[in-house]
Design a protein around this motif. Structure first.
Motif, PDB file in Angstrom:
ATOM      1  N   ARG A  89      -6.424   0.185  -2.573  1.00  0.00           N
ATOM      2  CA  ARG A  89      -4.841   0.736  -2.047  1.00  0.00           C
ATOM      3  C   ARG A  89      -5.601   0.559  -0.094  1.00  0.00           C
ATOM      4  O   ARG A  89      -4.827   0.893   0.286  1.00  0.00           O
ATOM      5  N   ILE A 133      -3.765  -0.921   2.348  1.00  0.00           N
ATOM      6  CA  ILE A 133      -2.866  -0.297   3.451  1.00  0.00           C
ATOM      7  C   ILE A 133      -3.293  -0.680   4.736  1.00  0.00           C
ATOM      8  O   ILE A 133      -2.759  -0.976   6.051  1.00  0.00           O
ATOM      9  N   THR A 138       2.568  -1.191  -3.687  1.00  0.00           N
ATOM     10  CA  THR A 138       2.582   0.281  -3.487  1.00  0.00           C
ATOM     11  C   THR A 138       3.954   0.790  -3.756  1.00  0.00           C
ATOM     12  O   THR A 138       4.016   1.352  -4.942  1.00  0.00           O
ATOM     13  N   GLU A 177       3.661   0.242  -7.659  1.00  0.00           N
ATOM     14  CA  GLU A 177       2.302   0.944  -8.441  1.00  0.00           C
ATOM     15  C   GLU A 177       3.430   2.618  -9.051  1.00  0.00           C
ATOM     16  O   GLU A 177       3.215   2.444  -9.561  1.00  0.00           O
ATOM     17  N   ARG A 178       4.417   2.767  -7.544  1.00  0.00           N
ATOM     18  CA  ARG A 178       4.344   3.833  -7.513  1.00  0.00           C
ATOM     19  C   ARG A 178       5.759   3.772  -8.950  1.00  0.00           C
ATOM     20  O   ARG A 178       6.047   5.153  -9.961  1.00  0.00           O
ATOM     21  N   TYR A 237      -4.551  -3.632  -6.938  1.00  0.00           N
ATOM     22  CA  TYR A 237      -5.364  -3.949  -5.613  1.00  0.00           C
ATOM     23  C   TYR A 237      -6.306  -5.186  -5.003  1.00  0.00           C
ATOM     24  O   TYR A 237      -6.329  -5.806  -4.622  1.00  0.00           O
TER      25      TYR A 237
END
Length: 386
Positions: free
Chosen positions: A285, A289, A300, A303-304, A326
């Motif tokens: 991750r 980023i 992201t 994922e959250r 990822y």
């Protein structure tokens, strides 16, 4: 009454999938799932991925220690000399590439290479010979995979360059273009993070074959077969396909709910060992980023929200992203085609397989478990013959 020569009252029933069963001792590494930690030898795998080159970690797995500067230079040269496409395979690779399934092609190519080079069983060979065979297979596997990829698309294979690292050569041989330093380092960190991971199915398969005394290539070929399954190494592209299916943030909840309702697996989430965040996913991750872009931002977000929805739908189960989620994002950002996601994973894991094969070869015990027969009672009389 006995089974495989063992009295029934001496048999030990193992849990499904051999979960938590200790099958061997190893000095190569371990996974501590409750802590979200794994290591190669005595070093954190994530710290190695952050600070070292792939070749340094490869040396560590083979030799049991990190190399000094002179040893690293010598080892890097040895790897570079072993990378070229074997001449014995040149006439047959086009036929192998037709299927468009590089992992299947790699199995076939390594089998042919083992026959052409007359690789000897580990039972009959010296440690130096086993190591040489292992290094050859590790060095040439990426070259074979990249060649199969290009041949399937009507392109000529690209020869490796001595001035490029394992990660750099992988990108170069796939695309034919000099790789960007940032992409090379991102892929190198991914490769380091996936070299080994405990007694996973493919590693265990490799050790079972090695325990019989078979040659190094046989152990790797068997491991590839186990690794190719979508429940093991074959999931990075499927996890990224999931992002495509979702498409936009407003579709996340419905997509996850539908998967759970159907009993489908949510690819990229959950792990057989980790009960906390997969440290490989955390590393990747951060790499994603750093690479930046809309894909990472969307990943992201997914994922959250998926983690939150899964917590609601499956209370009591902690389901986080695993390495595949990822991994697919990072490889996509670095220009690797989705059909080559699992092969990219294999270019690192082959080092872990061979390290385990070399370790297993130092023992003289065949891995031979028992099975409990649950079919019709035997013996029974044969039915009348017509």
């Amino acid at each position: 009454m006995t089974i495989n020569g063992v009295a029934l009252d001496e048999l030990i029933d193992a849990p499904a999938g051999l979960r938590s069963v200790v099958a061997a001792e190893t000095r190569i590494g371990d996974v501590r799932g409750q802590e979200g930690f794994y290591h190669y030898r005595q070093y954190s795998a994530i710290e190695l991925a952050s600070a070292c080159s792939f070749e340094e970690v490869w040396f560590l797995l083979f030799e049991g220690r990190l190399p000094d500067r002179a040893e690293l230079a010598e080892f890097t040269d040895e790897v570079a000399r072993s990378r070229s496409l074997p001449t014995e395979l040149l006439p047959v690779l086009p036929a192998i590439a037709v299927s468009g399934r590089p992992m299947v092609g790699l199995r076939t190519a390594l089998s042919m290479l083992a026959a052409a080079r007359d690789l000897q069983p580990v039972w009959d060979s010296e440690p130096a010979t086993r190591r040489a065979d292992a290094l050859l297979i590790c060095a040439v596997a990426p070259t074979i995979l990249a060649a199969l990829h290009r041949l399937h698309r009507g392109l000529e294979p690209v020869a490796p360059r001595a001035d490029l690292s394992t990660a750099g050569n992988w990108l170069y041989m796939l695309t034919g273009e000099s790789p960007r330093p940032q992409a090379t380092r991102a892929i190198e960190q991914y490769l380091i993070a996936t070299i080994d991971h405990g007694f996973n199915p493919s590693t265990f398969t490799a050790r079972v074959v090695a325990s019989t005394g078979a040659d190094v290539a046989s152990g790797v070929i068997a491991a590839i077969g186990a690794f190719s399954g979508p429940l093991h190494g074959g999931a990075p592209d499927r996890a990224l396909d999931g992002l495509d299916e979702i498409g936009s943030a407003d579709r996340i909840d419905g997509w996850v709910s539908e998967k759970v309702a159907k009993g489908d697996r949510v690819m990229g989430f959950g792990h057989a060992v980790y009960r906390t965040a997969d440290p490989r996913s955390v590393l990747l991750r951060a790499i994603g980023i750093e690479l930046g872009g809309e894909l990472v931002e969307f990943a992201t977000t997914v994922e959250r929200r998926v983690t939150e929805v899964l917590a609601e739908l499956k209370p009591g189960r902690d389901l986080y992203t695993n390495v595949e989620f990822y991994a697919g994002v990072v490889m996509e950002l670095c220009g690797i085609p989705r059909s080559m996601f699992t092969p990219t994973f294999a270019t690192s894991r082959v080092v872990g397989w061979t390290a385990n094969i070399l370790e297993q070869a130092d023992t003289a015990k065949v891995i031979r478990p028992s099975a409990r027969y649950v079919g019709p009672r035997a013996p029974q009389p044969l039915p009348p013959r017509v």
